[in-house]
Design an enzyme around this catalytic site. Structure first.
Site, PDB file in Angstrom:
ATOM      1  N   GLU A 149       0.818  -1.220   0.000  1.00 25.79           N
ATOM      2  CA  GLU A 149       0.000   0.000   0.000  1.00 25.79           C
ATOM      3  C   GLU A 149       0.852   1.271   0.000  1.00 25.79           C
ATOM      4  O   GLU A 149       0.367   2.347   0.346  1.00 25.79           O
ATOM      5  CB  GLU A 149      -0.960   0.004   1.203  1.00 25.79           C
ATOM      6  CG  GLU A 149      -1.865  -1.202   1.339  1.00 25.79           C
ATOM      7  CD  GLU A 149      -2.858  -1.402   0.200  1.00 25.79           C
ATOM      8  OE1 GLU A 149      -2.849  -0.600  -0.755  1.00 25.79           O
ATOM      9  OE2 GLU A 149      -3.631  -2.372   0.264  1.00 25.79           O
TER      10      GLU A 149
ATOM     11  N   HIS B 283      -2.862   2.425   8.301  1.00 22.53           N
ATOM     12  CA  HIS B 283      -3.969   1.648   7.727  1.00 22.53           C
ATOM     13  C   HIS B 283      -4.149   0.384   8.553  1.00 22.53           C
ATOM     14  O   HIS B 283      -3.169  -0.241   8.974  1.00 22.53           O
ATOM     15  CB  HIS B 283      -3.649   1.291   6.274  1.00 22.53           C
ATOM     16  CG  HIS B 283      -4.516   0.210   5.703  1.00 22.53           C
ATOM     17  ND1 HIS B 283      -5.885   0.351   5.569  1.00 22.53           N
ATOM     18  CD2 HIS B 283      -4.226  -1.037   5.242  1.00 22.53           C
ATOM     19  CE1 HIS B 283      -6.386  -0.763   5.039  1.00 22.53           C
ATOM     20  NE2 HIS B 283      -5.395  -1.626   4.839  1.00 22.53           N
TER      21      HIS B 283
ATOM     22  N   HIS C  92      -7.439  -2.863   9.819  1.00 20.22           N
ATOM     23  CA  HIS C  92      -8.716  -3.540   9.558  1.00 20.22           C
ATOM     24  C   HIS C  92      -9.505  -3.691  10.867  1.00 20.22           C
ATOM     25  O   HIS C  92      -9.710  -4.813  11.329  1.00 20.22           O
ATOM     26  CB  HIS C  92      -8.465  -4.932   8.957  1.00 20.22           C
ATOM     27  CG  HIS C  92      -7.582  -4.960   7.748  1.00 20.22           C
ATOM     28  ND1 HIS C  92      -6.881  -6.096   7.359  1.00 20.22           N
ATOM     29  CD2 HIS C  92      -7.278  -4.006   6.829  1.00 20.22           C
ATOM     30  CE1 HIS C  92      -6.196  -5.842   6.258  1.00 20.22           C
ATOM     31  NE2 HIS C  92      -6.404  -4.581   5.914  1.00 20.22           N
TER      32      HIS C  92
ATOM     33  N   GLU D  86     -17.920  12.372  22.303  1.00 19.36           N
ATOM     34  CA  GLU D  86     -16.676  13.047  21.919  1.00 19.36           C
ATOM     35  C   GLU D  86     -16.294  12.894  20.444  1.00 19.36           C
ATOM     36  O   GLU D  86     -15.338  13.520  19.998  1.00 19.36           O
ATOM     37  CB  GLU D  86     -15.537  12.575  22.822  1.00 19.36           C
ATOM     38  CG  GLU D  86     -15.895  12.874  24.270  1.00 19.36           C
ATOM     39  CD  GLU D  86     -14.725  13.234  25.159  1.00 19.36           C
ATOM     40  OE1 GLU D  86     -13.606  12.806  24.846  1.00 19.36           O
ATOM     41  OE2 GLU D  86     -14.955  13.923  26.158  1.00 19.36           O
TER      42      GLU D  86
ATOM     43  N   HIS E  90     -13.032  -3.113   3.573  1.00 17.53           N
ATOM     44  CA  HIS E  90     -11.606  -3.467   3.699  1.00 17.53           C
ATOM     45  C   HIS E  90     -11.034  -2.954   5.020  1.00 17.53           C
ATOM     46  O   HIS E  90     -10.495  -3.731   5.800  1.00 17.53           O
ATOM     47  CB  HIS E  90     -10.820  -2.896   2.505  1.00 17.53           C
ATOM     48  CG  HIS E  90      -9.352  -3.185   2.549  1.00 17.53           C
ATOM     49  ND1 HIS E  90      -8.621  -3.575   1.462  1.00 17.53           N
ATOM     50  CD2 HIS E  90      -8.467  -3.142   3.570  1.00 17.53           C
ATOM     51  CE1 HIS E  90      -7.359  -3.771   1.805  1.00 17.53           C
ATOM     52  NE2 HIS E  90      -7.240  -3.509   3.095  1.00 17.53           N
TER      53      HIS E  90
HETATM   54  P1  13P Z   1       0.878  -5.415   3.165  1.00 16.65           P
HETATM   55  O1  13P Z   1       1.241  -6.696   3.855  1.00 16.65           O
HETATM   56  O2  13P Z   1       1.428  -5.320   1.775  1.00 16.65           O
HETATM   57  O3  13P Z   1       1.234  -4.196   4.020  1.00 16.65           O
HETATM   58  O4  13P Z   1      -0.704  -5.387   2.974  1.00 16.65           O
HETATM   59  C1  13P Z   1      -1.566  -5.475   4.064  1.00 16.65           C
HETATM   60  C2  13P Z   1      -2.864  -4.801   3.822  1.00 16.65           C
HETATM   61  O5  13P Z   1      -3.543  -4.441   4.764  1.00 16.65           O
HETATM   62  C3  13P Z   1      -3.307  -4.560   2.436  1.00 16.65           C
HETATM   63  O6  13P Z   1      -4.326  -3.626   2.389  1.00 16.65           O
HETATM   64 ZN    ZN Z   2      -5.544  -3.618   4.260  1.00 14.33          ZN
END
Ligand code: 13P
Ligand code: ZN
Length: 271
Positions: free
Chosen positions: A116, A139, A141, A169, A210
């Site tokens: 990413e 980033h 999940h 908040e 995602h």
């Molecule tokens: P990477 O292992 O390449 O960082 O990817 C993980 C991920 O969350 C892809 O969106």
């Molecule tokens: Zn991801």
């Protein structure tokens, strides 16, 4: 030269990835972080002329030339960063109009930066144009945020309003709201460009079905933004199937934002 393993930026990265893993936001290799560093910060730990490898990035971004980033590696597990930073992280310098990353430290097993990287670097560029002090793009999940994506409209105004209503908040923490992208193929320049476009306006961007991106001046700011969204999404998922008896009304959200003096998305509230 000082030992890089004692550098504050490395400690921060190790602690943050460990926290994120324990919160369940980063299963397997899920998630990635990039931290913008200055030459002054890293100069006493590394010989900046000693380039270990040159890795093509697959895109251009000339504004980033000469910038240094500590980045998580592709396929690497957040779970393992704390114990083994030298294989799971890398410190890179961007060159050739963004097309090349010079590895100065890390990925000792031959690894490379997150898939990413386009979304990270393009987001850094977009955030720096808005806030010259921005340094972190993160980033992950997070479980409830992701769950909410399946049962709530993927609409920026609607998503932001719902999240603001879940904890008092929220509007104070992210008055700028959350940007939302539809499901897109991850790891591409296209999703990177779309994310950066949203980052001109938002510090938080949900990638439909995602995960989420957060940006900030510090690791704490980016982490805190995501943590607050995730908490709100958790409250939503714990209550969405139950009769709703109470809510934080729009006039109360407005009162909150004005009391705390934050620049909020007025167009996200009803009259
Ligand atoms: P990477 O292992 O390449 O960082 O990817 C993980 C991920 O969350 C892809 O969106
Ligand atoms: Zn991801």
């Amino acid at each position: 030269m000082k030992d890089i393993l004692t550098a504050p930026f490395l400690t921060q990265m190790r602690e943050t990835t460990a926290n994120m893993y324990r919160l369940g936001w980063d299963e397997r290799n899920g998630g990635n972080i990039s931290l913008l560093l200055t030459e002054e910060e890293i100069g006493s730990y590394l010989d900046l002329t000693d380039v270990k490898r040159r890795i093509p990035t697959g895109f251009t971004a000339k504004e980033l030339d000469g910038k240094y980033f500590l980045v998580t590696g592709t396929g690497k597990y957040f779970k393992n960063v704390q114990a083994d930073p030298a294989n799971n992280l890398g410190l890179i310098r961007i060159t050739q109009n963004g097309a090349s990353a010079e590895l100065l430290w890390g990925w000792e097993d031959g690894g490379k930066f997150t898939s990413e990287l386009p979304a990270h670097l393009m987001s850094h560029r977009a955030r720096l144009a808005v806030d010259p002090e921005n340094r972190v793009v993160m980033h992950c999940h997070p479980t409830y945020t992701l769950a909410m994506n399946y049962v709530h409209p993927l609409d920026e105004r609607e998503m932001t309003r719902t999240l603001w209503q879940m904890c008092t908040e929220c509007i104070v923490v992210f008055p700028d709201g959350v940007g939302v992208l539809p499901w897109m193929l991850c790891g591409t320049n296209e999703i990177g460009e779309a994310t950066a476009e949203k980052m001109k306006e938002y510090r938080l961007v949900i990638w439909g079905m995602h995960g989420i991106y957060g940006a900030g001046k510090t690791m704490d700011e980016a982490f805190g933004l995501i943590e607050t969204v995730e908490k709100a999404a958790q409250i939503y998922m714990l209550t969405a199937h139950l009769p709703r008896l109470n809510t934080i009304r729009d006039d109360q959200l407005r009162t909150l934002a004005e009391a705390f003096g934050v620049a909020y998305r007025k167009d996200f509230l009803n009259e």
